[in-house]
Design a protein around this motif. Structure first.
Motif, mmCIF file in Angstrom:
data_model
loop_
_atom_site.group_PDB
_atom_site.id
_atom_site.type_symbol
_atom_site.label_atom_id
_atom_site.label_comp_id
_atom_site.label_asym_id
_atom_site.label_seq_id
_atom_site.Cartn_x
_atom_site.Cartn_y
_atom_site.Cartn_z
ATOM 1 N N ARG A 165 29.324 40.223 35.505
ATOM 2 C CA ARG A 165 31.070 40.488 34.336
ATOM 3 C C ARG A 165 31.808 39.780 35.168
ATOM 4 O O ARG A 165 31.982 39.221 36.484
ATOM 5 C CB ARG A 165 30.872 41.928 35.650
ATOM 6 C CG ARG A 165 30.378 42.941 34.971
ATOM 7 C CD ARG A 165 31.619 44.026 36.306
ATOM 8 N NE ARG A 165 31.030 45.693 36.065
ATOM 9 C CZ ARG A 165 30.102 46.378 35.061
ATOM 10 N NH1 ARG A 165 31.245 46.393 34.143
ATOM 11 N NH2 ARG A 165 29.373 47.488 35.394
ATOM 12 N N GLY A 166 32.939 39.449 33.840
ATOM 13 C CA GLY A 166 34.022 37.872 34.262
ATOM 14 C C GLY A 166 34.328 38.898 35.555
ATOM 15 O O GLY A 166 35.067 38.137 36.930
ATOM 16 N N ASN A 167 34.860 40.142 36.316
ATOM 17 C CA ASN A 167 35.668 40.817 37.325
ATOM 18 C C ASN A 167 35.331 42.065 37.052
ATOM 19 O O ASN A 167 34.478 42.256 36.348
ATOM 20 C CB ASN A 167 37.263 40.452 36.427
ATOM 21 C CG ASN A 167 37.526 41.342 35.687
ATOM 22 O OD1 ASN A 167 37.696 42.657 35.596
ATOM 23 N ND2 ASN A 167 38.446 40.312 34.942
ATOM 24 N N ASN A 212 36.440 44.792 36.863
ATOM 25 C CA ASN A 212 36.741 46.104 35.545
ATOM 26 C C ASN A 212 36.211 45.485 34.170
ATOM 27 O O ASN A 212 36.546 46.238 33.561
ATOM 28 C CB ASN A 212 38.706 46.089 35.714
ATOM 29 C CG ASN A 212 39.058 46.801 37.137
ATOM 30 O OD1 ASN A 212 38.454 47.793 37.444
ATOM 31 N ND2 ASN A 212 39.592 46.489 37.808
ATOM 32 N N ALA A 213 35.986 44.331 33.627
ATOM 33 C CA ALA A 213 35.307 43.675 33.016
ATOM 34 C C ALA A 213 33.926 44.359 32.867
ATOM 35 O O ALA A 213 33.152 45.283 33.659
ATOM 36 C CB ALA A 213 35.355 42.291 33.119
ATOM 37 N N PRO A 214 33.960 44.381 31.165
ATOM 38 C CA PRO A 214 32.084 44.711 31.159
ATOM 39 C C PRO A 214 31.145 44.182 30.993
ATOM 40 O O PRO A 214 31.805 42.907 31.434
ATOM 41 C CB PRO A 214 32.972 45.296 29.464
ATOM 42 C CG PRO A 214 33.667 44.381 28.784
ATOM 43 C CD PRO A 214 34.395 43.988 30.447
ATOM 44 N N LYS A 269 28.608 41.312 30.581
ATOM 45 C CA LYS A 269 28.283 40.080 29.449
ATOM 46 C C LYS A 269 27.648 39.441 29.397
ATOM 47 O O LYS A 269 27.404 39.960 28.276
ATOM 48 C CB LYS A 269 29.816 38.960 29.224
ATOM 49 C CG LYS A 269 31.220 39.164 29.159
ATOM 50 C CD LYS A 269 32.408 38.158 28.944
ATOM 51 C CE LYS A 269 33.385 38.737 28.202
ATOM 52 N NZ LYS A 269 34.066 37.517 27.475
ATOM 53 N N VAL A 305 29.616 38.959 40.011
ATOM 54 C CA VAL A 305 31.059 39.701 39.115
ATOM 55 C C VAL A 305 31.515 38.049 39.775
ATOM 56 O O VAL A 305 31.560 37.767 40.560
ATOM 57 C CB VAL A 305 31.883 40.458 40.476
ATOM 58 C CG1 VAL A 305 33.642 40.755 39.380
ATOM 59 C CG2 VAL A 305 31.478 41.868 39.543
ATOM 60 N N GLU A 311 35.276 37.126 39.238
ATOM 61 C CA GLU A 311 36.053 36.661 39.789
ATOM 62 C C GLU A 311 36.534 37.790 40.460
ATOM 63 O O GLU A 311 36.641 38.921 39.597
ATOM 64 C CB GLU A 311 37.381 35.777 38.583
ATOM 65 C CG GLU A 311 37.107 34.747 37.980
ATOM 66 C CD GLU A 311 38.383 34.318 36.577
ATOM 67 O OE1 GLU A 311 38.585 33.664 36.679
ATOM 68 O OE2 GLU A 311 38.563 35.828 36.255
ATOM 69 N N ARG A 357 43.275 35.391 38.270
ATOM 70 C CA ARG A 357 41.942 34.923 37.713
ATOM 71 C C ARG A 357 41.873 33.479 38.408
ATOM 72 O O ARG A 357 42.875 33.000 38.785
ATOM 73 C CB ARG A 357 43.260 34.186 36.517
ATOM 74 C CG ARG A 357 42.731 33.350 35.352
ATOM 75 C CD ARG A 357 41.703 34.211 34.632
ATOM 76 N NE ARG A 357 41.212 33.418 33.491
ATOM 77 C CZ ARG A 357 40.226 33.674 33.017
ATOM 78 N NH1 ARG A 357 39.049 34.454 32.951
ATOM 79 N NH2 ARG A 357 39.245 32.600 32.017
#
Length: 121
Positions: free
Chosen positions: A71-73, A75-77, A79, A98, A100, A104
């Motif tokens: 995940r990018g963070n 809360n992100a889906p 990827k 995760v 980040e 950002r």
């Protein structure tokens, strides 16, 4: 390893990231034939390609050893998925990475440990 997605204008980069020249099932089938008994096949795939990869690997008698969803963070889906197969059956180790922390450009400790060898001091 994208399919039916926007391509990079750089031909070499596009070839490395898209499956036009080597479809995913062909890559997995050929890899399964070339692997030694203790060898591993490791791929980083868009999450949408994971079911296809799992089916192809199973059809070629490869067993999933590790899967890390990225995940990018928090809360992100998801990827990407990091997948590792081998010929020997084993219990699959699953995890999540995760990148980040929430701000950002502020990377998680796990991501920094994983990538620290690629950065200059």
């Amino acid at each position: 390893f994208f399919t039916r997605s926007l391509k990079n204008p750089d031909i070499q980069r596009s070839a490395a990231r898209h499956d036009d020249g080597l479809p995913l099932d062909g890559l997995i089938a050929k890899s399964a034939k070339l692997l030694s008994e203790s060898g591993n096949l490791a791929l980083i795939l868009p999450v949408g390609r994971v079911p296809e990869a799992l089916d192809s690997a199973s059809a070629n008698t490869l067993h999933l050893h590790r899967r890390t969803d990225v995940r990018g963070n928090a809360n992100a889906p998801i990827k990407r998925s990091l997948l590792q197969w081998g010929k020997e059956p084993t219990t699959c180790v699953t995890s999540e990475l995760v990148i980040e922390t929430g701000q950002r450009g502020v990377y998680s400790d796990e991501y920094r440990r994983l990538t620290e060898a690629f950065y200059l001091p």
